[in-house]
Enzyme design. Structure first.
Site: not given
Length: 368
Positions: A297, A344, A228, A252, A342, A256
């Protein structure tokens, strides 16, 4: 034999065969450049309300197992592949990818033109799309239906994928830290990576308040990835965490949200970054990491040096070498930092695994 069509909002149409569940679905059309890890991609909550096209030509070779899902379900809105594997060749597999998609109700399509689709998106940008199995309406009507579907801008999706109840991932071995992890769309491997380092991880819903976060008496606070528009998120809880000088790490979507908490704005990327091969440079050391990404984004922040925030000076810590977008932020006092990828790495490279160690070091210094 049934047919299926993939319809883009600009009128481009791709014809193919049904793959997975049959029916119709709508979402933002994006592509993923990973050659492995399709099961992790499908179950990554960051892909909620997106139709994902895989650029690797052969998908499904290793089937599906019960160990690799990153969340409780498949989140992609639809799935596009070039050539589905006709057989499953892996000792861990217990069903085919086609059966898994049918079981999860995910509408997909196999088309010969995934390369053409990817080039189209690279030229025109991510856009809305729909997959239709054996459609009865004219293409013009399908295009109009796609254009009536929701846009990603302004979409508040984190609450839709987050846990509804808190849960705890215990530390593996000796417990060293307590971490409050706000689930904006967390992948299962993320708290596991922290647990491996002695963290007891309390996973909290996306709407957790500052008081609920602090109730677990955390040594550090973590904000996860998620789907989103970050402009829809209430950043007041994180701002209070920063005011309280509690160590913070975000990845991630969490990067933001951290940027917005610092007073920065975010914007929609024309293409986005999705795959396991994104080159990112640490501006402090010059080191380049190959990293796993999934975001549409980015944070708008100055790349030419430190900038002021309500919590002290901060700087951009990492940049993307393909398009120079912001890939990390940090407060100069070292107590809070974030990255746009990421660490991980499920699936993906392990270049960024050290960031979990860095988070533990920040918490250790705060305990001293």
């Amino acid at each position: 034999m049934n047919t299926a069509v993939l319809v883009l909002e600009d009128g481009r149409v791709f014809h193919g065969s049904p793959y997975g569940a049959e029916g119709e679905t709508f979402g933002e059309m994006v592509f993923n450049t990973g050659m492995t890890g399709y099961q992790e991609t499908l179950t990554d909550p960051s892909y909620h309300r997106q139709i994902v096209a895989m650029t690797a030509p052969h998908i499904g070779n290793t089937g599906v197992n019960d160990e690799d899902p990153e969340s409780r379900q498949v989140w992609v809105a639809g799935y596009v592949v070039r050539e589905p594997s006709r057989i499953v060749s892996n000792w861990r597999a217990n069903r085919s990818l086609d059966d898994y998609l049918k079981e999860q109700g995910v509408v997909g399509i196999a088309i010969s033109g995934t390369r053409a689709l990817t080039r189209h998106l690279r030229e025109r940008g991510a856009m809305r799309a729909g997959i239709f199995t054996a459609p009865s309406e004219p293409v013009e009507e399908l295009v109009e239906r796609v254009r009536q579907s929701p846009r990603m801008e302004g979409a508040a999706l984190a609450p839709e994928v987050s846990t509804t109840e808190p849960y705890v991932v215990p530390a593996i071995g000796e417990k060293k830290f307590t971490v409050a992890a706000v689930d904006l769309g967390i992948k299962g491997m993320t708290p596991h990576r922290m647990a491996e380092r002695g963290c007891e991880v309390h996973v909290l819903p996306a709407d957790a308040t500052f008081e609920q976060i602090m109730a677990v008496e955390p040594d550090g606070v973590f904000l996860s990835n998620g789907p989103g528009d970050p402009a829809t998120v209430d950043v007041s809880a994180l701002q209070k965490v920063l005011e309280a000088r509690v160590p913070f790490f975000g990845i991630c979507f969490g990067n933001q949200v951290f940027g917005r908490a610092l007073g920065l704005s975010t914007y929609k990327l024309r293409y986005g970054h999705r795959g396991v091969n994104q080159p990112v440079q640490d501006v402090r050391t010059g080191k380049v990491e190959i990293s796993a990404h999934n975001h549409g984004f980015a944070v708008d922040a100055p790349l030419d040096g430190p900038f002021d925030t309500p919590y002290g000076p901060a700087e951009v810590s990492h940049v993307n070498l393909n398009d120079r977008c912001v890939e990390g932020l940090r407060l100069l006092d070292g107590r809070a930092f974030s990255v746009q990828y990421h660490p991980e790495a499920a699936a993906g490279p392990h270049d960024a695994a050290y960031l979990f160690d860095e988070f533990c070091e920040v918490m250790s210094r705060a305990q001293a």
